[in-house]
Design a protein around this motif. Structure first.
Motif, short mmCIF file in Angstrom:
data_model
loop_
_atom_site.label_atom_id
_atom_site.label_comp_id
_atom_site.label_asym_id
_atom_site.label_seq_id
_atom_site.Cartn_x
_atom_site.Cartn_y
_atom_site.Cartn_z
N GLY A 188 19.92 18.33 17.69
CA GLY A 188 18.74 18.93 18.11
C GLY A 188 17.82 18.63 17.16
O GLY A 188 16.95 18.41 17.67
N GLY A 189 17.49 18.05 16.31
CA GLY A 189 16.94 17.54 15.16
C GLY A 189 16.22 16.63 15.43
O GLY A 189 16.87 15.34 16.15
N ASP A 190 15.14 16.30 14.98
CA ASP A 190 14.05 15.29 15.59
C ASP A 190 12.81 14.54 14.67
O ASP A 190 12.41 15.78 14.02
CB ASP A 190 13.91 15.32 17.08
N SER A 191 11.75 14.15 14.85
CA SER A 191 10.64 13.53 15.02
C SER A 191 9.91 14.14 15.20
O SER A 191 10.20 13.56 16.42
CB SER A 191 10.99 11.72 14.17
N VAL A 192 8.03 14.56 15.31
CA VAL A 192 8.03 15.45 16.31
C VAL A 192 6.73 15.46 15.33
O VAL A 192 6.39 15.48 14.20
CB VAL A 192 8.37 16.46 16.75
N GLN A 193 5.47 15.01 16.18
CA GLN A 193 4.03 15.70 15.66
C GLN A 193 3.75 16.88 15.69
O GLN A 193 3.92 17.54 16.72
CB GLN A 193 3.50 14.69 16.61
N PRO A 194 3.03 17.38 15.17
CA PRO A 194 2.44 18.40 14.28
C PRO A 194 2.06 18.71 16.01
O PRO A 194 1.35 17.95 16.66
CB PRO A 194 1.42 18.39 13.69
N GLY A 195 2.41 19.62 15.98
CA GLY A 195 2.24 20.92 17.33
C GLY A 195 3.02 21.01 18.20
O GLY A 195 3.22 21.21 19.17
N GLY A 196 4.35 19.69 18.15
CA GLY A 196 5.00 19.67 19.01
C GLY A 196 6.14 21.04 18.58
O GLY A 196 5.76 22.12 18.18
N SER A 197 7.40 20.59 19.90
CA SER A 197 7.87 21.82 19.97
C SER A 197 9.37 20.89 19.12
O SER A 197 9.74 19.31 21.06
CB SER A 197 8.55 22.29 21.17
N LEU A 198 10.54 21.65 19.39
CA LEU A 198 11.72 21.16 19.99
C LEU A 198 13.08 22.30 19.15
O LEU A 198 12.65 24.50 19.26
CB LEU A 198 12.43 20.92 17.87
N ARG A 199 14.25 21.85 19.75
CA ARG A 199 15.24 23.44 20.33
C ARG A 199 16.62 23.15 19.43
O ARG A 199 17.17 21.82 20.12
CB ARG A 199 15.59 23.45 21.45
N LEU A 200 16.59 23.69 18.30
CA LEU A 200 17.60 23.61 17.57
C LEU A 200 19.00 24.15 18.61
O LEU A 200 18.63 25.74 18.82
CB LEU A 200 18.02 23.51 16.40
N SER A 201 19.86 24.09 18.13
CA SER A 201 21.16 24.49 19.66
C SER A 201 22.55 24.44 17.46
O SER A 201 22.63 24.02 16.91
CB SER A 201 21.97 23.78 20.17
#
Length: 111
Positions: free
Chosen positions: A8-21
Protein backbone atom coordinates in the motif's frame (compact mmCIF):
# COMPACT_ATOMS: atom_id res chain seq x y z
CA UNK A 1 7.21 -18.45 12.84
CA UNK A 2 5.31 -15.51 11.37
CA UNK A 3 5.81 -13.86 8.02
CA UNK A 4 4.49 -10.34 7.52
CA UNK A 5 3.90 -8.73 4.15
CA UNK A 6 3.14 -5.02 3.93
CA UNK A 7 1.62 -3.28 0.94
CA UNK A 8 0.00 0.00 0.00
CA UNK A 9 2.94 2.37 0.13
CA UNK A 10 3.04 5.05 -2.54
CA UNK A 11 4.01 8.62 -3.32
CA UNK A 12 1.31 11.19 -2.49
CA UNK A 13 0.96 14.91 -2.11
CA UNK A 14 0.57 16.57 1.28
CA UNK A 15 -3.01 16.29 2.47
CA UNK A 16 -3.51 13.02 0.67
CA UNK A 17 -4.41 9.60 2.01
CA UNK A 18 -3.04 6.09 1.86
CA UNK A 19 -4.10 2.76 3.27
CA UNK A 20 -1.42 0.29 4.25
CA UNK A 21 -2.08 -3.40 4.70
CA UNK A 22 -0.10 -6.13 6.42
CA UNK A 23 -0.93 -9.81 6.06
CA UNK A 24 0.43 -12.33 8.54
CA UNK A 25 1.11 -15.90 7.48
CA UNK A 26 2.96 -18.90 8.82
CA UNK A 27 2.65 -21.25 11.76
CA UNK A 28 0.76 -19.66 14.58
CA UNK A 29 -2.40 -20.24 16.55
CA UNK A 30 -3.48 -16.64 16.79
CA UNK A 31 -2.05 -13.18 16.36
CA UNK A 32 -1.80 -10.88 19.36
CA UNK A 33 -1.02 -7.20 19.31
CA UNK A 34 -0.08 -5.88 15.88
CA UNK A 35 1.62 -2.60 15.25
CA UNK A 36 3.14 -0.21 12.77
CA UNK A 37 6.50 1.48 12.97
CA UNK A 38 8.15 3.84 10.51
CA UNK A 39 11.65 4.95 9.70
CA UNK A 40 12.49 8.14 7.88
CA UNK A 41 15.86 8.53 6.13
CA UNK A 42 18.54 9.24 8.71
CA UNK A 43 16.19 8.71 11.63
CA UNK A 44 15.60 5.92 14.08
CA UNK A 45 12.64 3.65 13.68
CA UNK A 46 9.64 5.05 15.59
CA UNK A 47 6.43 3.52 16.80
CA UNK A 48 3.29 4.72 15.03
CA UNK A 49 0.31 2.74 16.26
CA UNK A 50 -0.78 -0.60 17.64
CA UNK A 51 -3.94 -2.62 18.02
CA UNK A 52 -4.57 -5.43 20.48
CA UNK A 53 -6.36 -8.60 19.52
CA UNK A 54 -9.49 -7.29 21.20
CA UNK A 55 -9.40 -4.06 19.23
CA UNK A 56 -7.94 -1.58 21.70
CA UNK A 57 -5.75 0.94 19.88
CA UNK A 58 -2.96 3.36 20.71
CA UNK A 59 -1.29 6.01 18.58
CA UNK A 60 1.80 8.16 18.62
CA UNK A 61 0.93 11.79 19.27
CA UNK A 62 2.30 12.75 15.86
CA UNK A 63 -0.38 10.73 14.04
CA UNK A 64 -3.28 10.86 16.47
CA UNK A 65 -6.43 12.09 14.74
CA UNK A 66 -5.02 11.45 11.27
CA UNK A 67 -4.19 7.73 11.25
CA UNK A 68 -6.48 4.82 12.07
CA UNK A 69 -5.29 1.29 12.75
CA UNK A 70 -7.68 -1.61 12.35
CA UNK A 71 -7.52 -5.35 11.93
CA UNK A 72 -9.39 -8.25 10.43
CA UNK A 73 -8.62 -11.26 12.61
CA UNK A 74 -10.25 -13.67 10.18
CA UNK A 75 -7.79 -12.54 7.51
CA UNK A 76 -4.80 -12.09 9.86
CA UNK A 77 -4.50 -8.60 8.45
CA UNK A 78 -3.83 -5.22 9.99
CA UNK A 79 -4.48 -1.92 8.23
CA UNK A 80 -3.26 1.62 8.66
CA UNK A 81 -5.48 4.30 7.17
CA UNK A 82 -3.42 7.46 6.86
CA UNK A 83 -5.18 10.76 6.18
CA UNK A 84 -4.03 14.36 5.96
CA UNK A 85 -0.54 13.13 5.19
CA UNK A 86 2.38 15.45 5.85
CA UNK A 87 5.93 15.44 4.46
CA UNK A 88 7.16 14.32 7.88
CA UNK A 89 5.13 11.12 7.45
CA UNK A 90 7.58 10.06 4.76
CA UNK A 91 9.40 6.84 5.53
CA UNK A 92 9.39 3.09 5.34
CA UNK A 93 6.46 1.64 7.28
CA UNK A 94 6.90 -1.69 9.01
CA UNK A 95 4.37 -4.09 10.40
CA UNK A 96 5.29 -5.95 13.58
CA UNK A 97 3.81 -8.62 15.79
CA UNK A 98 5.28 -10.90 18.42
CA UNK A 99 8.82 -9.80 17.60
CA UNK A 100 8.43 -10.49 13.89
CA UNK A 101 8.88 -7.69 11.37
CA UNK A 102 7.87 -7.26 7.77
CA UNK A 103 10.11 -5.91 5.02
CA UNK A 104 8.39 -2.54 4.97
CA UNK A 105 6.52 -0.44 2.44
CA UNK A 106 7.68 3.00 1.29
CA UNK A 107 5.55 6.08 1.83
CA UNK A 108 6.61 9.37 0.27
CA UNK A 109 4.70 12.57 0.96
CA UNK A 110 5.89 15.36 -1.25
CA UNK A 111 4.58 18.07 -3.50
Amino acid sequence: QVQLAESGGDSVQPGGSLRLSCIASGSFFSIGTMGWYRQAPGNQREWVAQIESGGMTNYADSVKGRFTISRDNAKNTVYLQMNILKPEDTGVYYCVTGGFWGQGTQVIVSS
